[in-house]
Scaffold this motif. Structure first.
Motif, PDB file in Angstrom:
ATOM      1  N   GLU A 201      -1.003 -12.508  19.170  1.00 10.93           N
ATOM      2  CA  GLU A 201       0.398 -12.096  19.031  1.00 10.93           C
ATOM      3  C   GLU A 201       1.293 -13.320  18.803  1.00 10.93           C
ATOM      4  N   PHE A 202       1.064 -14.354  19.598  1.00 10.77           N
ATOM      5  CA  PHE A 202       1.857 -15.580  19.485  1.00 10.77           C
ATOM      6  C   PHE A 202       1.655 -16.243  18.128  1.00 10.77           C
ATOM      7  N   LEU A 203       0.405 -16.325  17.692  1.00  8.57           N
ATOM      8  CA  LEU A 203       0.102 -16.977  16.421  1.00  8.57           C
ATOM      9  C   LEU A 203       0.702 -16.201  15.251  1.00  8.57           C
ATOM     10  N   ALA A 213      -0.955 -21.104   7.480  1.00 10.27           N
ATOM     11  CA  ALA A 213      -0.701 -21.749   8.771  1.00 10.27           C
ATOM     12  C   ALA A 213      -1.502 -21.077   9.874  1.00 10.27           C
ATOM     13  N   ALA A 214      -1.559 -19.741   9.859  1.00 12.59           N
ATOM     14  CA  ALA A 214      -2.304 -19.009  10.882  1.00 12.59           C
ATOM     15  C   ALA A 214      -3.799 -19.285  10.770  1.00 12.59           C
ATOM     16  N   LEU A 215      -4.324 -19.266   9.553  1.00  9.94           N
ATOM     17  CA  LEU A 215      -5.764 -19.462   9.357  1.00  9.94           C
ATOM     18  C   LEU A 215      -6.180 -20.890   9.683  1.00  9.94           C
ATOM     19  N   LEU A 220      -9.052 -24.615  13.283  1.00  4.53           N
ATOM     20  CA  LEU A 220      -8.989 -25.784  14.154  1.00  4.53           C
ATOM     21  C   LEU A 220      -9.347 -25.409  15.586  1.00  4.53           C
ATOM     22  N   GLY A 221      -8.840 -24.256  16.033  1.00  3.77           N
ATOM     23  CA  GLY A 221      -9.119 -23.822  17.398  1.00  3.77           C
ATOM     24  C   GLY A 221     -10.602 -23.560  17.641  1.00  3.77           C
ATOM     25  N   VAL A 222     -11.240 -22.879  16.699  1.00  2.00           N
ATOM     26  CA  VAL A 222     -12.670 -22.562  16.856  1.00  2.00           C
ATOM     27  C   VAL A 222     -13.511 -23.833  16.822  1.00  2.00           C
ATOM     28  N   LEU A 223     -13.184 -24.746  15.911  1.00  2.00           N
ATOM     29  CA  LEU A 223     -13.999 -25.945  15.736  1.00  2.00           C
ATOM     30  C   LEU A 223     -13.825 -26.977  16.847  1.00  2.00           C
ATOM     31  N   THR A 224     -12.729 -26.898  17.591  1.00  2.00           N
ATOM     32  CA  THR A 224     -12.465 -27.934  18.602  1.00  2.00           C
ATOM     33  C   THR A 224     -12.518 -27.423  20.030  1.00  2.00           C
ATOM     34  N   THR A 225     -12.782 -26.143  20.216  1.00  2.00           N
ATOM     35  CA  THR A 225     -12.812 -25.570  21.569  1.00  2.00           C
ATOM     36  C   THR A 225     -14.258 -25.390  22.032  1.00  2.00           C
ATOM     37  N   GLY A 226     -14.530 -25.866  23.234  1.00  2.00           N
ATOM     38  CA  GLY A 226     -15.880 -25.728  23.768  1.00  2.00           C
ATOM     39  C   GLY A 226     -16.188 -24.304  24.201  1.00  2.00           C
ATOM     40  N   ILE A 244      -1.187 -24.902  16.356  1.00  2.00           N
ATOM     41  CA  ILE A 244      -0.093 -24.688  15.405  1.00  2.00           C
ATOM     42  C   ILE A 244       1.081 -25.596  15.746  1.00  2.00           C
ATOM     43  N   GLN A 245       0.864 -26.454  16.769  1.00  2.00           N
ATOM     44  CA  GLN A 245       1.846 -27.454  17.159  1.00  2.00           C
ATOM     45  C   GLN A 245       3.186 -26.860  17.539  1.00  2.00           C
ATOM     46  N   LYS A 246       3.132 -25.783  18.311  1.00  2.00           N
ATOM     47  CA  LYS A 246       4.351 -25.230  18.897  1.00  2.00           C
ATOM     48  C   LYS A 246       4.051 -24.828  20.322  1.00  2.00           C
ATOM     49  N   ARG A 247       4.909 -25.245  21.225  1.00  2.00           N
ATOM     50  CA  ARG A 247       4.705 -24.892  22.625  1.00  2.00           C
ATOM     51  C   ARG A 247       4.932 -23.398  22.799  1.00  2.00           C
ATOM     52  N   ALA A 248       4.086 -22.761  23.573  1.00  2.00           N
ATOM     53  CA  ALA A 248       4.198 -21.319  23.803  1.00  2.00           C
ATOM     54  C   ALA A 248       5.293 -21.036  24.819  1.00  2.00           C
TER      55      ALA A 248
END
Length: 437
Positions: A201-203, A213-215, A220-226, A244-248
């Motif tokens: 929802e946030f993205l 931007a969303a993709l 990036l999230g999938v490739l860098t998250t353990g 996405i470089q924005k604080r939630a």
């Protein structure tokens, strides 16, 4: 295609960015832009019938301009070639034209030339293409983020159909996020990732209608998250906010936080605290709140809480609403900030608010008749009914005031509007005191 070309093509397809891999191959896979590619629309029919003419796709980044060009490439029987105006020179264009002429002369096939960032071509480069577009050697497809009426040669424009692409709707971005996470063939499905509902929802909000931007954030999230203990990669709100470089900011447009923030915004303007007002404005805009929604609340506050204490407040608010919709974000934040600060800093009065509420209640509770001398007298026979008789035209009297009665008799001496002593209402109060005395 030799073995080297095949291997290079295969590597490019598998190693390409997610946004490129997920690019639709057919019209049915395209998300959004139904105002131009709905099944009853000209562009859809032209692509399906392979009868495309020169077109220019105009819209913000990530809205599908290149995607539509690729769909056309996949469906057309014409030759399709692509150049980018940021790097292509005259030699590249001459080569495209030569091949197009050969293709047309030898095989009777026309060539579609897709020019990405066509606004980057200078006048000379655009002029070079014109005769070949005009004689049918080339079918031009241009893509631009700039207004083509300002940036593209008028002669080219007159030979092209312009289609404006809009920022994707939130539900469109949500669909693309779903494909990105779970599609095992072209998406990130092979990584066995899941995305939290609040993260999606946030993205979808923060992407601002930009699919790329969303993709990119998902990739990036999938490739860098353990992986978690359950063996899956969990894409959380914190992960996508970082990617996405924005604080939630905690701001659910359908939940309590939304209403809490807008309530604080309105109360800060009413309470004459411009610092708090501009803070809550920033909080809403940062979280992706609609410019129209915010502007509407400023206009309401200008009448409800300022009223005639500063009659210019509503003018500022209305002008800001119109200007912010025309300009759009991010510049609209400047306009809305000016209006919110003006309303917050203006003298306050709710006398107009109380007046209309009181009058509405009186209408509900009491039956009353318009006094005969105020009734319409502009039709034949009105005088026989006594309508308009003895009406006193205020401008015929000293100081343009007549002491005749205007309220219905049934309401007695009811007072709905009681001006305050704040701002301009102090002058209104003085005048009405003279009138009533």
């Amino acid at each position: 295609m030799d073995l080297f070309d095949y291997m290079r093509k295969n590597t490019m397809e598998t190693e390409a960015p997610l946004a490129s891999r997920l690019r639709p191959r057919t019209l049915d896979e395209v998300v959004g832009q139904q105002h131009i590619i709905g099944k009853d629309k000209l562009l859809y029919r032209a692509i399906q019938a392979d009868k495309i003419s020169s077109v220019i796709f105009y819209g913000p980044p990530g809205t599908g301009k290149t995607t539509l060009a690729k769909v056309i490439a996949n469906t057309t029987s014409a030759e399709f070639t692509q150049i980018n105006a940021t790097v292509a020179g005259k030699k590249d264009m001459e080569e495209v034209v030569k091949k197009a002429k050969d293709c047309l002369g030898m095989y009777g096939k026309r060539t579609i030339l897709f020019v990405d960032e066509i606004h980057r071509f200078n006048k000379g480069q655009q002029d070079y293409l014109l005769p070949f577009v005009e004689d049918g050697t080339l079918i031009l497809i241009g893509a631009t983020t700039e207004n083509p009426y300002f940036e593209v040669n008028g002669a080219l424009l007159s030979r092209s159909v312009i289609f404006e692409l809009k920022p994707l709707e939130k539900q469109d971005i949500r669909e693309l996020i779903r494909r990105a996470v779970f599609d095992k063939e072209r998406g990130m499905g092979a990584y066995d990732a899941v995305i939290d509902e609040e993260a999606a929802e946030f993205l979808a909000d923060m992407a601002g209608g930009d699919a790329r931007a969303a993709l990119n954030a998902i990739e990036l999230g999938v490739l860098t998250t353990g992986r978690s203990e359950d063996g899956k990669i969990h894409i959380t709100l914190d992960v996508v906010a970082e990617c996405i470089q924005k604080r939630a900011v905690r701001y659910d447009k359908a939940g309590d936080s939304h209403y809490d923030t807008i309530s604080a915004f309105i109360k800060s303007m009413r309470g004459s605290d411009p610092d708090a007002a501009v803070y809550y404005l920033a909080r809403m805009l940062y979280a992706g709140e609609s410019v129209t929604f915010v502007a509407r609340r400023i206009m309401i506050c200008a009448s409800e809480d300022v009223g005639n204490a500063d009659p210019q407040a509503i003018q500022v608010a209305v002008a800001a609403a119109q200007a912010s919709e025309r300009v759009g974000m991010p510049e609209a934040q400047l306009i809305l900030a000016q209006a919110a600060i003006y309303v917050a800093s203006a003298p306050k009065s709710n006398s107009c608010t109380n007046a209309i509420y009181g009058a509405m209640e009186s209408v509900r509770q009491k039956k009353a008749t318009v006094p005969p001398h105020l009734q319409d007298s502009h039709y034949k026979g009105a005088a026989k009914l006594g309508h308009g008789l003895d009406y006193e035209y205020a401008h015929d009297f000293p100081k343009h005031f007549s002491r005749q009665r205007y309220l219905p008799e049934e309401l007695g001496d009811a007072k709905f509007y009681e001006p305050s002593e704040n701002g301009y209402e102090k002058e209104i109060a003085a005048y009405l005191k003279w009138v009533r005395e």
